[in-house]
Design an enzyme around this catalytic site. Sequence first.
Site, mmCIF file in Angstrom:
data_model
loop_
_atom_site.group_PDB
_atom_site.id
_atom_site.type_symbol
_atom_site.label_atom_id
_atom_site.label_comp_id
_atom_site.label_asym_id
_atom_site.label_seq_id
_atom_site.Cartn_x
_atom_site.Cartn_y
_atom_site.Cartn_z
ATOM 1 N N GLY A 44 0.820 -1.207 0.000
ATOM 2 C CA GLY A 44 0.000 0.000 0.000
ATOM 3 C C GLY A 44 0.855 1.259 0.000
ATOM 4 C CB SER A 45 0.073 4.660 1.155
ATOM 5 O OG SER A 45 -1.024 4.842 0.288
ATOM 6 C CB THR A 46 4.415 1.467 3.515
ATOM 7 O OG1 THR A 46 4.291 0.247 2.776
ATOM 8 C CG2 THR A 46 3.461 1.434 4.698
ATOM 9 C CG PHE A 47 6.005 0.925 -3.087
ATOM 10 C CD1 PHE A 47 6.996 -0.036 -2.931
ATOM 11 C CD2 PHE A 47 5.952 1.623 -4.282
ATOM 12 C CE1 PHE A 47 7.909 -0.299 -3.951
ATOM 13 C CE2 PHE A 47 6.850 1.370 -5.311
ATOM 14 C CZ PHE A 47 7.830 0.401 -5.134
ATOM 15 C CE LYS A 48 0.363 6.792 -1.965
ATOM 16 N NZ LYS A 48 -0.862 7.322 -1.343
#
Length: 484
Positions: free
Chosen positions: A217-221
Site C-alpha cells: 500500500g502507501s508505505t511504498f510511496k
Amino acid sequence: MNGPIRRLAAVITLLFTSLFVSVTYIQVINAQALNDNPRNSRTLIKERSRERGEIKVGNKAVATSEPVDDEFKFLRKYSNGALYAPVTGFYSLVNGNPYGIESAESEYLSGTSDELFIRNLSSLLTGEQAQGATVETTINAKAQKAAYDALGDQDGAVIALDPETGDILTMVSKPSYNPNKLASHDTTEANQLYLKLAADDLDPLINRTIGQLYAPGSTFKIVTSAAALTDGRYGADSESGLTGVARLDLPETTATLPNDTGTVCADGTPTLREALEESCNTTYGQLGMDLGQEAMSEQAAKFGFGQSLTVPQNVVKSSFPTGLNQPQLAQSSIGQFDVRATPLQVAMLSAGVENGGVVMRPNLVSKITSADGKTISEPTPEKFSEAVTSDVADQLKSMMVSVVQNGTGKPAQISGVTVGGKTGTAQQQTGQNPDVWFTCFGEKDGKKIAVAVVVEDGGRAGSEAFGSTVAAPIAKAVMEAVLT
C-alpha cells in the site's frame, strides 16, 4: 562342460560386483543422506543424547534442553513459547526443525558444526558429555512483549530494526503457536498438532515478518518519493508541477485512480511533502508514470526488492513487477497492483531513510558461544545497500517527520521523540477488508529504531481500518519500549 561353467562364473561375478557396488553406494556415497534422514531413529537418538544449546534473548534462555528419563535424554523446552515462536521455531522428533533459529543455526545448537569439532573432541577424551553452542539473539525483550501485546488478538506482524546495525529488535507474528507441544516426545501427539497447524487456513506456522508477502500500500510511496528526489526534477518543497486532483485519469483505459478521501490534495497542486503527508494517490500515480518503470524498479531494488536475504532464516523475496503498462505502473507506484513486500522489507525502508540512505543487512543473531563460554561467532554490522544519497535521505526523513507531525501519521507522535513515518491501507480482493500498515523511525538521545507493522484484514476495525488508527499505535508502543 566348460561353457556352462564359464556362464555360471560370469553370473556369480556379476552378482558379487552388484553387491559390491550396492554396499559401496549405501555405506559410502549415500551414507550422509541416510544419516540425515529424519526417519533414522539411531541418528535421532544420537543427536538427542547431546544437550542442545540454548537460544537466548538478552540474558534469558527462551529455548533450553531439559534432561528426561527416556531414550532421547533431553526434551526441548520453550519459555514464553508463543511470544518467541517466530524467533526460535521448534525442534521436533517427527517434523524436523524447519523453522526459526532452531533450523537456521541447527549445526551450532546440536554441536555438529565443524567449528565445534575440537571442543567436542576434547570432551570425548575427558569423558564429558558434549554440548551444543548457545545462540544469542538481537531481540529486545521489552520491545518484543510490547509488540506482542499491542497486536493483541489481531493477525499480522511487527518487526523492528536498529537502523545503524541492522539488528532485529522485535519479530512478532500472529497467530502464533506453542512450540512446546511440537517438541513433545509423544510423537503421535506432536505429529497430530503439526498437521493441524499446517492445515490451518490462518497459517500460524508462517513467520509473517519474513515469510509472508503483502501489498505494501502507501508505505511504498517512500520508494516513489526516493525515486523522485533522486531524479532531480523534484524537491521536497519545490513547485514541481505535481497533480493532486481528486481522481486521476489513467491512459489506455477508462479506469481512474482516486484519492482515498475522494477530494483534491493541497488545493490540487501539492508539493511532494504535502502529497506524502496526505498520502495522495493521484500525485504518486502520476509521479510513477512520469518517472518510468526503469527508475521505479531500480529504486525498489536499492531498498531490497528482489534481493535475497537471510537473517539467518531465509527471507521471502519482496518484488516490484516488470513489464508494466502505464495504468499498472501508476497502481504499482502507490504499492498496489502486483507489488509485494515482507514486513521486514517495509521496515528496511524506514531504517534506510533514518540511517542516511544506507540500508544495513538485517540480522537476528548477536553471538554464538560454546558450552564453555568461548565466542565462536559474533557478526558485525554489514552494509546491505546505499538506497539513496545522504541528501535525498535527509529530505525523505524530513518528509516522513512531517507525516507524523501534520499528516496521516499523527497517532504515532511521542513526546520528546523525533518520529517519522508512513501509513498504508492496502486494498485486497473485493469483499475483503484492507491490510493496514505503518512504518516509521524514532530517535531520542542517540537511540534509534525503525518499525513496520501490518494488521491483516483491518484487524478489529474491519472495513473501517486505516493504517493511522490501527497500525500506528502498535508501532508507537514498540518505539516507546526502546526509546523512553
